[in-house]
Design an enzyme around this catalytic site. Structure first.
Site, mmCIF file in Angstrom:
data_model
loop_
_atom_site.group_PDB
_atom_site.id
_atom_site.type_symbol
_atom_site.label_atom_id
_atom_site.label_comp_id
_atom_site.label_asym_id
_atom_site.label_seq_id
_atom_site.Cartn_x
_atom_site.Cartn_y
_atom_site.Cartn_z
ATOM 1 N N ASN A 13 19.512 19.063 -2.668
ATOM 2 C CA ASN A 13 19.663 20.486 -2.360
ATOM 3 C C ASN A 13 18.331 21.143 -2.682
ATOM 4 O OD1 ASN A 13 20.268 23.178 -2.189
ATOM 5 N ND2 ASN A 13 21.708 23.205 -3.911
ATOM 6 N N LYS A 15 17.431 24.100 -2.231
ATOM 7 C CA LYS A 15 17.533 25.520 -2.597
ATOM 8 C C LYS A 15 16.478 26.320 -1.809
ATOM 9 C CE LYS A 15 19.625 24.020 -6.850
ATOM 10 N NZ LYS A 15 19.965 24.271 -8.246
ATOM 11 N N HIS A 98 28.229 26.650 -3.703
ATOM 12 C CA HIS A 98 27.300 26.358 -4.797
ATOM 13 C C HIS A 98 27.370 27.476 -5.842
ATOM 14 C CE1 HIS A 98 23.644 25.626 -7.034
ATOM 15 N NE2 HIS A 98 23.713 24.384 -6.584
ATOM 16 N N GLU A 100 25.161 28.963 -7.443
ATOM 17 C CA GLU A 100 24.182 30.037 -7.261
ATOM 18 C C GLU A 100 24.691 31.060 -6.245
ATOM 19 O OE1 GLU A 100 20.854 27.443 -6.598
ATOM 20 O OE2 GLU A 100 20.972 26.836 -8.699
ATOM 21 N N GLU A 170 29.517 20.311 -10.429
ATOM 22 C CA GLU A 170 28.241 20.778 -10.971
ATOM 23 C C GLU A 170 28.496 21.769 -12.109
ATOM 24 O OE1 GLU A 170 24.851 20.229 -7.981
ATOM 25 O OE2 GLU A 170 25.684 22.204 -7.611
ATOM 26 N N GLY A 176 19.569 23.106 -13.319
ATOM 27 C CA GLY A 176 18.215 23.621 -13.479
ATOM 28 C C GLY A 176 17.806 23.856 -14.919
ATOM 29 N N SER A 216 20.844 18.666 -13.140
ATOM 30 C CA SER A 216 19.731 17.980 -13.813
ATOM 31 C C SER A 216 19.826 16.459 -13.705
ATOM 32 C CB SER A 216 19.620 18.427 -15.272
ATOM 33 O OG SER A 216 19.392 19.830 -15.336
#
Ligand code: 13P
Length: 255
Positions: A13, A15, A98, A100, A170, A176, A216
């Protein structure tokens, strides 16, 4: 249940990173490194990179996806992109839900569900993300949160359509941050998701479902995570922007 029923998938991904030219260069670099992969290989790229990425990946084992998709096929939805538009430029996958999108753009379980159903109806494969916040893990409600999200996100999705869904667990606190869930922590939740799928569908559907871990994951920790019984691949952020690191994760999934 038999892990060999499932082919792992390693998905990058990207991003909000890389221009079309940089996307092409990275895919050209990765292509020979993953040509013999024993797992699925996908890059989910910014919308504007899809055409260039698909062109660079053509004829290889790398598939291209988007990072979201709208639930309508067209209309007055400024800033959104439909499944048909994505497919027209070469996307075969879409990441949906996701964290985010949920955290920064107000995505809800209900809109995630609308997007999942529309993407599947149009013939896209879906990478459906879920995961708990740090405070939810500390409160001991991780499995409740993930079950709640997954149940709503998959409402109205049939067992046959689920074959085109990858679920990516996730944990938000691991994204991150360099903090990775331990292999045991990650497997426990992936196993719980598989149990939920057995309840919602049936044992066979659950046994065949591909469930990734993301957060991560990198070249150093991938092998231990991927060795877990219920983890069938990974959704990779930062490490998917580095050809050698990404290829090392693909190699770990192929072992
Ligand atoms: P990182 O691998 O950078 O933690 O990102 C994980 C992720 O969010 C993939 O979707």
């Amino acid at each position: 249940m038999d892990k060999s029923l499932r082919t792992p998938v390693i998905a990058g991904n990207w991003k909000m990173n890389l221009t079309p030219a940089a996307a092409k260069a990275l895919i050209e670099e990765v292509k020979p490194l993953v040509a013999d992969a024993g797992c699925g290989v996908v890059f989910c790229v910014p919308y504007v990179d899809i055409a260039a990425a698909a062109e660079a990946a053509a004829g290889s084992n790398i598939k291209i996806g988007a990072q979201n998709v709208h639930w309508e096929s067209k209309g007055a939805y400024t800033g959104e992109i439909s499944a048909e538009m994505l497919q027209a430029v070469g996307a075969e996958y879409a990441v949906i839900g996701h964290s985010e999108r949920r955290q920064f753009f107000g995505e809800t379980d209900v809109t995630v569900n609308l997007r999942v159903k529309a993407a599947l109806a149009a013939g896209l494969k879906v990478i459906l993300c879920n995961g708990e916040l740090l405070e939810q893990r500390q409160q001991g409600i991780t499995m409740e949160v993930v079950r709640y999200q997954t149940k709503i996100n998959l409402a109205g999705v049939s067992a046959s359509a689920l074959a085109n869904v990858i679920i990516a667990y996730e944990p938000v606190w691991a994204i991150g941050t360099g903090l990775t869930a331990t292999p045991e922590q990650a497997n426990e939740v992936c196993k719980g998701i598989r149990q939920l799928l057995a309840e919602l569908y049936d044992a066979d559907t659950a046994a065949k479902a591909v469930i990734q871990y993301g957060g991560s994951m990198n070249a150093a920790n991938a092998a231990d995570l991927l060795a877990q019984y219920d983890i069938d691949g990974g959704l990779i952020g930062g490490a998917s922007l580095k050809a050698k690191d990404f290829a090392a994760i693909v190699a770990a999934a192929s072992a």
